[in-house]
Design a protein around this motif. Structure first.
Motif, PDB file in Angstrom:
ATOM      1  N   PRO A  98       0.825  -1.217   0.000  1.00 26.91           N
ATOM      2  CA  PRO A  98       0.000   0.000   0.000  1.00 26.91           C
ATOM      3  C   PRO A  98       0.863   1.274   0.000  1.00 26.91           C
ATOM      4  CG  PRO A  98      -0.721  -1.540   1.704  1.00 26.91           C
ATOM      5  CD  PRO A  98       0.584  -2.064   1.174  1.00 26.91           C
ATOM      6  N   PHE A  99       0.574   2.183  -0.912  1.00 27.72           N
ATOM      7  CA  PHE A  99       1.340   3.428  -1.059  1.00 27.72           C
ATOM      8  C   PHE A  99       1.021   4.378   0.092  1.00 27.72           C
ATOM      9  CE2 PHE A  99       2.055   7.553  -3.487  1.00 27.72           C
ATOM     10  CZ  PHE A  99       3.437   7.413  -3.520  1.00 27.72           C
ATOM     11  N   THR A 100       2.052   4.939   0.692  1.00 25.75           N
ATOM     12  CA  THR A 100       1.878   5.879   1.808  1.00 25.75           C
ATOM     13  C   THR A 100       2.832   7.068   1.617  1.00 25.75           C
ATOM     14  OG1 THR A 100       3.639   4.800   3.043  1.00 25.75           O
ATOM     15  CG2 THR A 100       1.377   4.029   3.489  1.00 25.75           C
ATOM     16  N   GLN A 101       2.657   8.072   2.456  1.00 27.24           N
ATOM     17  CA  GLN A 101       3.554   9.238   2.431  1.00 27.24           C
ATOM     18  C   GLN A 101       4.997   8.805   2.732  1.00 27.24           C
ATOM     19  OE1 GLN A 101       2.483  12.172   1.429  1.00 27.24           O
ATOM     20  NE2 GLN A 101       4.416  13.229   1.686  1.00 27.24           N
ATOM     21  N   ARG A 102       5.145   7.800   3.596  1.00 25.11           N
ATOM     22  CA  ARG A 102       6.493   7.312   3.920  1.00 25.11           C
ATOM     23  C   ARG A 102       7.178   6.734   2.672  1.00 25.11           C
ATOM     24  NH1 ARG A 102       8.516   2.683   4.620  1.00 25.11           N
ATOM     25  NH2 ARG A 102       6.499   1.608   4.669  1.00 25.11           N
ATOM     26  N   ILE A 103       6.418   5.975   1.863  1.00 24.56           N
ATOM     27  CA  ILE A 103       7.002   5.409   0.634  1.00 24.56           C
ATOM     28  C   ILE A 103       7.290   6.529  -0.363  1.00 24.56           C
ATOM     29  CG2 ILE A 103       6.590   3.857  -1.331  1.00 24.56           C
ATOM     30  CD1 ILE A 103       5.016   2.045   0.561  1.00 24.56           C
ATOM     31  N   ALA A 104       6.390   7.516  -0.446  1.00 23.55           N
ATOM     32  CA  ALA A 104       6.628   8.662  -1.346  1.00 23.55           C
ATOM     33  C   ALA A 104       7.947   9.339  -0.977  1.00 23.55           C
ATOM     34  CB  ALA A 104       5.471   9.654  -1.276  1.00 23.55           C
ATOM     35  N   ALA A 105       8.176   9.538   0.319  1.00 21.88           N
ATOM     36  CA  ALA A 105       9.404  10.208   0.776  1.00 21.88           C
ATOM     37  C   ALA A 105      10.634   9.357   0.454  1.00 21.88           C
ATOM     38  CB  ALA A 105       9.319  10.486   2.273  1.00 21.88           C
ATOM     39  N   GLU A 106      10.489   8.054   0.616  1.00 20.43           N
ATOM     40  CA  GLU A 106      11.600   7.142   0.308  1.00 20.43           C
ATOM     41  C   GLU A 106      11.924   7.199  -1.199  1.00 20.43           C
ATOM     42  OE1 GLU A 106      11.946   2.365   0.196  1.00 20.43           O
ATOM     43  OE2 GLU A 106      10.607   3.174   1.706  1.00 20.43           O
ATOM     44  N   LEU A 107      10.886   7.157  -2.039  1.00 22.03           N
ATOM     45  CA  LEU A 107      11.113   7.166  -3.494  1.00 22.03           C
ATOM     46  C   LEU A 107      11.679   8.507  -3.961  1.00 22.03           C
ATOM     47  CD1 LEU A 107       7.946   5.248  -4.801  1.00 22.03           C
ATOM     48  CD2 LEU A 107      10.243   4.339  -4.320  1.00 22.03           C
ATOM     49  N   ALA A 108      11.329   9.585  -3.236  1.00 20.05           N
ATOM     50  CA  ALA A 108      11.804  10.919  -3.633  1.00 20.05           C
ATOM     51  C   ALA A 108      13.322  11.051  -3.456  1.00 20.05           C
ATOM     52  CB  ALA A 108      11.077  12.000  -2.843  1.00 20.05           C
ATOM     53  N   THR A 109      13.947  10.118  -2.744  1.00 17.49           N
ATOM     54  CA  THR A 109      15.411  10.173  -2.584  1.00 17.49           C
ATOM     55  C   THR A 109      16.115   9.521  -3.783  1.00 17.49           C
ATOM     56  OG1 THR A 109      15.587   8.057  -1.424  1.00 17.49           O
ATOM     57  CG2 THR A 109      15.173  10.003  -0.051  1.00 17.49           C
ATOM     58  N   CYS A 110      15.365   8.857  -4.674  1.00 15.13           N
ATOM     59  CA  CYS A 110      15.972   8.211  -5.852  1.00 15.13           C
ATOM     60  C   CYS A 110      16.187   9.253  -6.948  1.00 15.13           C
ATOM     61  CB  CYS A 110      15.063   7.119  -6.409  1.00 15.13           C
ATOM     62  SG  CYS A 110      14.740   5.776  -5.257  1.00 15.13           S
ATOM     63  N   ALA A 111      17.255   9.083  -7.723  1.00 15.03           N
ATOM     64  CA  ALA A 111      17.489   9.988  -8.854  1.00 15.03           C
ATOM     65  C   ALA A 111      16.562   9.648 -10.004  1.00 15.03           C
ATOM     66  CB  ALA A 111      18.941   9.877  -9.309  1.00 15.03           C
ATOM     67  N   ARG A 112      16.060   8.407 -10.004  1.00 17.33           N
ATOM     68  CA  ARG A 112      15.245   7.945 -11.132  1.00 17.33           C
ATOM     69  C   ARG A 112      14.369   6.784 -10.687  1.00 17.33           C
ATOM     70  NH1 ARG A 112      17.898   5.106 -16.506  1.00 17.33           N
ATOM     71  NH2 ARG A 112      15.979   4.939 -17.723  1.00 17.33           N
ATOM     72  N   LEU A 113      13.138   6.730 -11.220  1.00 21.26           N
ATOM     73  CA  LEU A 113      12.226   5.609 -10.962  1.00 21.26           C
ATOM     74  C   LEU A 113      11.716   5.094 -12.302  1.00 21.26           C
ATOM     75  CD1 LEU A 113       9.831   6.996  -8.173  1.00 21.26           C
ATOM     76  CD2 LEU A 113      11.858   5.558  -7.843  1.00 21.26           C
ATOM     77  N   VAL A 114      11.530   3.792 -12.387  1.00 21.74           N
ATOM     78  CA  VAL A 114      10.910   3.192 -13.573  1.00 21.74           C
ATOM     79  C   VAL A 114       9.557   2.635 -13.124  1.00 21.74           C
ATOM     80  CG1 VAL A 114      11.106   1.413 -15.344  1.00 21.74           C
ATOM     81  CG2 VAL A 114      13.165   2.666 -14.583  1.00 21.74           C
ATOM     82  N   LEU A 115       8.470   3.204 -13.657  1.00 21.83           N
ATOM     83  CA  LEU A 115       7.117   2.802 -13.245  1.00 21.83           C
ATOM     84  C   LEU A 115       6.471   2.010 -14.378  1.00 21.83           C
ATOM     85  CD1 LEU A 115       5.917   6.186 -11.671  1.00 21.83           C
ATOM     86  CD2 LEU A 115       6.944   4.225 -10.506  1.00 21.83           C
ATOM     87  N   VAL A 116       6.047   0.791 -14.059  1.00 24.64           N
ATOM     88  CA  VAL A 116       5.436  -0.082 -15.064  1.00 24.64           C
ATOM     89  C   VAL A 116       3.936  -0.137 -14.807  1.00 24.64           C
ATOM     90  CG1 VAL A 116       5.388  -2.427 -16.003  1.00 24.64           C
ATOM     91  CG2 VAL A 116       7.566  -1.446 -15.187  1.00 24.64           C
ATOM     92  N   CYS A 117       3.144   0.216 -15.830  1.00 25.90           N
ATOM     93  CA  CYS A 117       1.686   0.201 -15.684  1.00 25.90           C
ATOM     94  C   CYS A 117       1.147  -1.106 -16.232  1.00 25.90           C
ATOM     95  CB  CYS A 117       1.074   1.370 -16.450  1.00 25.90           C
ATOM     96  SG  CYS A 117       1.764   2.952 -15.946  1.00 25.90           S
ATOM     97  N   GLY A 118       0.556  -1.905 -15.351  1.00 20.37           N
ATOM     98  CA  GLY A 118      -0.072  -3.151 -15.779  1.00 20.37           C
ATOM     99  C   GLY A 118      -1.434  -2.849 -16.399  1.00 20.37           C
ATOM    100  N   ARG A 119      -1.886  -3.713 -17.289  1.00 24.73           N
ATOM    101  CA  ARG A 119      -3.226  -3.596 -17.906  1.00 24.73           C
ATOM    102  C   ARG A 119      -3.845  -4.972 -17.935  1.00 24.73           C
ATOM    103  NH1 ARG A 119      -6.841   0.544 -19.443  1.00 24.73           N
ATOM    104  NH2 ARG A 119      -5.771   2.152 -18.265  1.00 24.73           N
ATOM    105  N   TYR A 120      -4.999  -5.096 -18.447  1.00 24.98           N
ATOM    106  CA  TYR A 120      -5.694  -6.371 -18.565  1.00 24.98           C
ATOM    107  C   TYR A 120      -5.797  -7.012 -17.177  1.00 24.98           C
ATOM    108  CZ  TYR A 120      -4.225  -5.235 -23.256  1.00 24.98           C
ATOM    109  OH  TYR A 120      -3.973  -4.562 -24.412  1.00 24.98           O
ATOM    110  N   GLU A 121      -5.822  -8.324 -17.117  1.00 27.24           N
ATOM    111  CA  GLU A 121      -5.981  -8.986 -15.814  1.00 27.24           C
ATOM    112  C   GLU A 121      -4.676  -9.019 -15.030  1.00 27.24           C
ATOM    113  OE1 GLU A 121      -9.076  -9.842 -14.619  1.00 27.24           O
ATOM    114  OE2 GLU A 121      -9.510  -8.705 -16.428  1.00 27.24           O
ATOM    115  N   GLY A 122      -3.591  -8.656 -15.694  1.00 28.14           N
ATOM    116  CA  GLY A 122      -2.319  -8.676 -14.978  1.00 28.14           C
ATOM    117  C   GLY A 122      -1.161  -8.887 -15.925  1.00 28.14           C
ATOM    118  N   VAL A 123      -0.009  -9.134 -15.312  1.00 22.61           N
ATOM    119  CA  VAL A 123       1.252  -9.234 -16.030  1.00 22.61           C
ATOM    120  C   VAL A 123       1.753 -10.661 -15.835  1.00 22.61           C
ATOM    121  CG1 VAL A 123       3.647  -8.422 -15.841  1.00 22.61           C
ATOM    122  CG2 VAL A 123       1.761  -6.792 -15.680  1.00 22.61           C
TER     123      VAL A 123
END
Ligand code: ADE
Length: 263
Positions: A98-123
């Protein structure tokens, strides 16, 4: 900070990235969002990206080859952002953490993120095993795909990147210390017969600060009492909450009471 987004529907991102704070941050070069169309990595004539699930059942599953090729191609781009390590590859999925403010703060320390968007019933599960580092859900409900979830993550993370909004708004806001926000008012002083709380126009900074702190405590107790267990509370906060009927878990009797009501 650089966000790489892998999606079958890059057009979905146009609205959120072209308005307000995100637009300004992109124009200023503080953040960079690079969209990658997974379909461009499909090799057959029809550019197929999904197929029926093994074992039968409803819906379609995202095929491993185009998605894996897209992830690998993206990871090979922008070598300057791969130091000292590869960026995390994050799958947006309702069965993620579950996404929280704590995870947002942790991810904000990364220089780069790769976000994969799933579709259909899954991957296809093998892509998850081979190439995904982390899985994030934005809530216990099912969206038609990970795109809106990725936008939520980009928005929450981007505003924590230094220079995107002023540091003071971040320090002062809900969740940063585990409490909800105090109510806000602006002019006029009386609107449709409703006056603003007199303390706010009193000019007493100390009293305003105490009132705001107490409003935050009261709101959190009323709306999200679960947050109080993890909030940073002073002894004065606890004393005030007890006057509102809060069952302070650090007080012996309260602890016994809550244990007794559970059994
Ligand atoms: N994809 C579909 N539903 C989702 C959710 N709740 N969170 C993240 N990705 C999703």
């Amino acid at each position: 900070m650089r966000f790489d987004v892998l999606t079958l529907f890059p057009g979905m991102f146009a609205g959120p990235l072209n308005e307000s704070i995100l637009k300004r941050a992109i124009q200023a070069g503080t953040i960079n969002v690079v969209l990658h169309d997974i379909r461009a990595y499909a090799t057959d004539r029809h550019r197929t990206t999904d197929d029926a699930p093994y074992g039968g059942g409803a819906g379609m599953v995202m095929k491993p080859e185009p998605l894996a090729a897209c992830i690998r191609a993206v990871l090979s781009m922008a070598p300057e952002t791969r130091e000292p390590s590869q960026p995390p590859v994050i799958l947006m999925t309702p069965d993620g953490e579950p996404f929280t403010q704590r995870i947002a703060a942790e991810l904000a320390t990364c220089a780069r993120l790769v976000l994969v968007c799933g579709r259909y019933e899954g991957v296809d599960e093998r892509v998850r095993e081979a190439l995904i580092d982390r899985e994030i859900s934005i809530g216990d409900y099912v969206l038609t795909g990970g795109e809106l979830a990725a936008m939520v993550v980009i928005d929450a993370v981007a505003r924590l990147v230094p220079g995107v909004i002023d540091a003071e708004s971040i320090a002062d806001e809900s969740f940063s210390d585990g409490l909800l926000e105090y109510p806000q008012y602006t002019r006029p002083a009386v609107w449709e017969g409703r006056a603003v709380p007199p303390v706010l126009v009193s000019g007493h900074h100390g009293e305003v600060a105490q009132w705001r702190r107490r409003e935050r405590l009261r709101r959190t107790l009323e709306r999200r009492p679960d947050l109080l267990a993890r909030a940073a509370l002073t002894e004065a906060d606890r004393a005030y909450l007890r006057t509102l009927g809060w069952n302070d878990p650090t007080v012996g009797e309260g602890a016994e009471h809550s244990a007794a009501t559970k059994s």
